[in-house]
Design a protein around this motif. Sequence first.
Motif, PDB file in Angstrom:
ATOM      1  N   ARG A   1      10.683   0.947   3.191  1.00  0.00           N
ATOM      2  CA  ARG A   1      10.541   0.614   1.779  1.00  0.00           C
ATOM      3  C   ARG A   1       9.075   0.339   1.429  1.00  0.00           C
ATOM      4  O   ARG A   1       8.592   0.733   0.365  1.00  0.00           O
ATOM      5  CB  ARG A   1      11.370  -0.623   1.448  1.00  0.00           C
ATOM      6  CG  ARG A   1      12.861  -0.381   1.288  1.00  0.00           C
ATOM      7  CD  ARG A   1      13.146   0.383   0.028  1.00  0.00           C
ATOM      8  NE  ARG A   1      14.551   0.340  -0.316  1.00  0.00           N
ATOM      9  CZ  ARG A   1      15.171   1.268  -0.998  1.00  0.00           C
ATOM     10  NH1 ARG A   1      14.501   2.342  -1.408  1.00  0.00           N
ATOM     11  NH2 ARG A   1      16.444   1.172  -1.296  1.00  0.00           N
ATOM     12  N   GLN A   2       8.376  -0.309   2.323  1.00  0.00           N
ATOM     13  CA  GLN A   2       7.005  -0.717   2.049  1.00  0.00           C
ATOM     14  C   GLN A   2       6.035   0.465   2.016  1.00  0.00           C
ATOM     15  O   GLN A   2       5.158   0.529   1.145  1.00  0.00           O
ATOM     16  CB  GLN A   2       6.547  -1.740   3.094  1.00  0.00           C
ATOM     17  CG  GLN A   2       5.143  -2.268   2.879  1.00  0.00           C
ATOM     18  CD  GLN A   2       4.761  -3.311   3.925  1.00  0.00           C
ATOM     19  OE1 GLN A   2       5.565  -3.675   4.789  1.00  0.00           O
ATOM     20  NE2 GLN A   2       3.534  -3.791   3.849  1.00  0.00           N
ATOM     21  N   TYR A   3       6.216   1.397   2.945  1.00  0.00           N
ATOM     22  CA  TYR A   3       5.213   2.451   3.099  1.00  0.00           C
ATOM     23  C   TYR A   3       5.667   3.841   2.653  1.00  0.00           C
ATOM     24  O   TYR A   3       4.817   4.714   2.436  1.00  0.00           O
ATOM     25  CB  TYR A   3       4.754   2.523   4.564  1.00  0.00           C
ATOM     26  CG  TYR A   3       4.011   1.303   5.021  1.00  0.00           C
ATOM     27  CD1 TYR A   3       2.693   1.077   4.626  1.00  0.00           C
ATOM     28  CD2 TYR A   3       4.611   0.362   5.843  1.00  0.00           C
ATOM     29  CE1 TYR A   3       2.000  -0.046   5.042  1.00  0.00           C
ATOM     30  CE2 TYR A   3       3.926  -0.771   6.264  1.00  0.00           C
ATOM     31  CZ  TYR A   3       2.626  -0.974   5.854  1.00  0.00           C
ATOM     32  OH  TYR A   3       1.943  -2.085   6.264  1.00  0.00           O
TER      33      TYR A   3
ATOM     34  N   SER B   1       8.111   4.593   0.057  1.00  0.00           N
ATOM     35  CA  SER B   1       8.904   4.637  -1.170  1.00  0.00           C
ATOM     36  C   SER B   1       8.299   5.541  -2.236  1.00  0.00           C
ATOM     37  O   SER B   1       8.921   5.781  -3.271  1.00  0.00           O
ATOM     38  CB  SER B   1       9.074   3.221  -1.736  1.00  0.00           C
ATOM     39  OG  SER B   1       7.809   2.640  -2.025  1.00  0.00           O
TER      40      SER B   1
ATOM     41  N   MET C   1      12.727  -2.126   6.136  1.00  0.00           N
ATOM     42  CA  MET C   1      11.729  -2.811   5.309  1.00  0.00           C
ATOM     43  C   MET C   1      10.383  -2.097   5.378  1.00  0.00           C
ATOM     44  O   MET C   1       9.681  -1.983   4.361  1.00  0.00           O
ATOM     45  CB  MET C   1      11.603  -4.269   5.751  1.00  0.00           C
ATOM     46  CG  MET C   1      12.838  -5.114   5.441  1.00  0.00           C
ATOM     47  SD  MET C   1      12.686  -6.845   5.948  1.00  0.00           S
ATOM     48  CE  MET C   1      11.468  -7.435   4.787  1.00  0.00           C
ATOM     49  N   LYS C   2      10.006  -1.628   6.558  1.00  0.00           N
ATOM     50  CA  LYS C   2       8.771  -0.857   6.690  1.00  0.00           C
ATOM     51  C   LYS C   2       8.872   0.449   5.899  1.00  0.00           C
ATOM     52  O   LYS C   2       7.900   0.896   5.277  1.00  0.00           O
ATOM     53  CB  LYS C   2       8.483  -0.555   8.160  1.00  0.00           C
ATOM     54  CG  LYS C   2       8.151  -1.766   9.009  1.00  0.00           C
ATOM     55  CD  LYS C   2       6.851  -2.427   8.594  1.00  0.00           C
ATOM     56  CE  LYS C   2       6.500  -3.583   9.529  1.00  0.00           C
ATOM     57  NZ  LYS C   2       5.278  -4.294   9.089  1.00  0.00           N
TER      58      LYS C   2
END
Length: 854
Positions: free
Chosen positions: A530-532, A534, A527-528
Amino acid sequence: MGWRRTDCLAKPLSGLFGKLGSLVGSHPFYFFVFPLILSAALSGGFVFLKDREDNDFERQYTPRKGPSKTTRAFVSENFPYNDSMFSEERLYNLGSFASLIAVSRGDANILTHPAFEDIVKLNEKVLNITVLNGTMSFKNLCAKTNGECAPNIILEIVGSNATNQTGINYPVYTYRSNSVFLGSVLGGVITGANNSIVSAQALKLFYYLDNKESSAEASKLWLRKFKNLLLYETNKTHIMVSYYTSNSKQEEIDSHTTDGFPLFLITYACAITFSVISCLRLDNVRNKVWVAVFGVLSSGLAVLSSFGLLLYIGVPFAITVANSPFLILGIGLNNMFIMVSDWQHTNVKHSVPERMAHAYKEAIMSITITALTDVLKFSIGVTSDFPSVQSFCMYTSTSIFFCYVYTITFFGAFVALNGRREASNRHWLTCMKIPSDTCNHHSQMYNICCVGGDYDRNTGAEKKQPASNFFKDYYGPFLIKPVTKGAVIFLFVAYLAASIYGCFHVEQGSELYDLAVDNSPVTIFNMKHRQYFSDYGPSVMVIVSEEFPYWDKTKRGQLQGCIENFTKLEFVDELVYTSWLDSYLSYGQDTHLNLDDKDVFLKNLPQFFDLFPFLKQDVNVTGGAIYASRSLIQTIDIANASMEINMFHTLKATAKECKAASLLVYNQKFIFYDQYDVVIKSTIKNVGVITAVMLVVSLLLIPDPLCSLWVTFSITSVTVGVTAFMMLWNVTLDSISMIIFTICIGFTVDFSAHMSYAFVSSKKTSANDKAVDALSSLGYPIIQGALSTILGVSVLATCEFHTFRTFFKIFFLVMMIGMLHGLVFIPVILTLCCSNNKKDNNDSKDKCLKITKL
């Protein structure tokens, strides 16, 4: 309509089931004990459970013959690893590595002190990890470049610009005369003039280990110590840290393979509770409490026997198999309620064998239709491209077979034993004989607790439950009113239109953490990421997979045009591009070489590769020919699974468009993207197979082919409805949901098939009366089966495992939409389509009998 009947197989089978019911009723003890002995013997297979577990992520959840696996084999053969020149973007396998993502607290700049200082200290702790009693450290195990460990060069770059991060350009920075791509290691970047970095929120570090077999065990130990270290380093004063290793996802899956068993026990308890409540009777003799308990137990024995048998013979146990018991429980409960319903319609004054024969004629025929279609459907699923689907279908089809056998033996035998108790007018709990009529000289409490055995004096059968009377006296008559029928047909058309529209908007794709538990290190890390991170996706190899004359100027120009087509794609950064051919042509121009001459082209390659050793890994030169070569492109803005799919398909389509040479595209993640080419096709194929099998079985066993067609059509109707509502419930279509989707769609056959069979088997004259009669007989059992199953799987809604939550969502949709079809749509449609002529029915039966005799 006599010429249209196809039930010639149904009548002899019904007679055969009647004889079986009489046999079970006459000798229930043998049919009761043998399944118990068999289950006890087969349950020993569970001792092999650990040995049979197979959750290799790639093997189980990617197509066996995925094209990217073929491409990987080509890459490994033509571009083997150079152990002394490690290159992350040139990896064709996942490799052995550890990684961490550090995110600054409070949106601070992670490249400045003190956040960056925390990262430096953490990096030092990682590099100091040792294994094998301190004899092996990261320096001994790391992947090397020019004899040194492949560095996290971002630490050197930031360290050398400690007082001025604005001197660092993003995403490509020239450091010590080399171009360094920073897009994969810096996240949340804000740039200023000339693309210089103003600040960044996240930083990623990699620790790659070598792939030597001699150090494989030491590498595993090092990765384990890395994980243990990071467990205590996730929350620091100035940064938050998440971590991941090449073994993390596999370890996550392996550690949760049997998580479904405790959930199944909870489900089992819920199912028993609901079944007991729904089978409670105020009559102390006719009470069906123990029937409900043993009905649920029958499903449990089926799972125990089937799983034990397959574990004995060595069938792999994948995590997807853990969903099977929930399905079998639903099927078993549905069978139980139908059996109980038909038993209650028999004459209480008849002997137990007679009552069993009558109940088996009606109930087992209906149960056989659904069991046969389910077994055939899942047997065909064994040919799936996904090994996880194969395992699931093997376990499920075997479980359904045992569930069917135990229903007509173990459960039927208990119904017979319970029937003997009822025939003797014995109490359901104490088994003591009790009076059938209330006595005035006894207290009211005694009459409530110790009197029973009443029945309907008009029909000779047990008194119907209030719910059954509701379907007969209120719901059924309301449903057959012309106004109600019109409203139902309108609702059905609107439902189909909305569902078809929704089918075109279902998202496809899965996140890497979908098989992991919520809030696990795997989930948090991805998730991190994907967040930072991508903004920049994977680096992709564009491979020329055939011998090509690179010195031919015309053909070379055509090839370069093909490569340029990739760099012009919207999700490719045209400035971040590595090409040995372009570099060689620039080298030739600087050194005044005529690279249009074959001999000159080949003769000067060694000198060029001496200057650029990394590029040597991109060319397969053998003798006087270049048999394969590759370039590297950088993807951008790959923020979710849907974008990954679009990128994957567009790259493959662009490769096929090239006429100059045969091109392939590859990244190690493409092995998992292959599922997207298979999932939709497999889902459509599976639903098609289910539909075809259901049509054939229905035509053979349901006395009216038009009714059979509507049962078959209901599968398609439920399919499009569930697919559309999946979109609203954020369920994407991937290999996992495809398995669950196929499971549940097959299960919905039960409602429509049972209702249709009851409709055409009714002895009423008019179609409307047939519908009311069918609803009176099966309306309540269908609701019992649906609600008990939904209640059972509802425990999965709170599960931390995405797989189980997805199972609950799809199963819930199928049960609700399937119940809507069985209780609303199908009865109305059958009244509009089927004949009212009783004479036709009798004529057709006579014809069928003649054919049977022949």
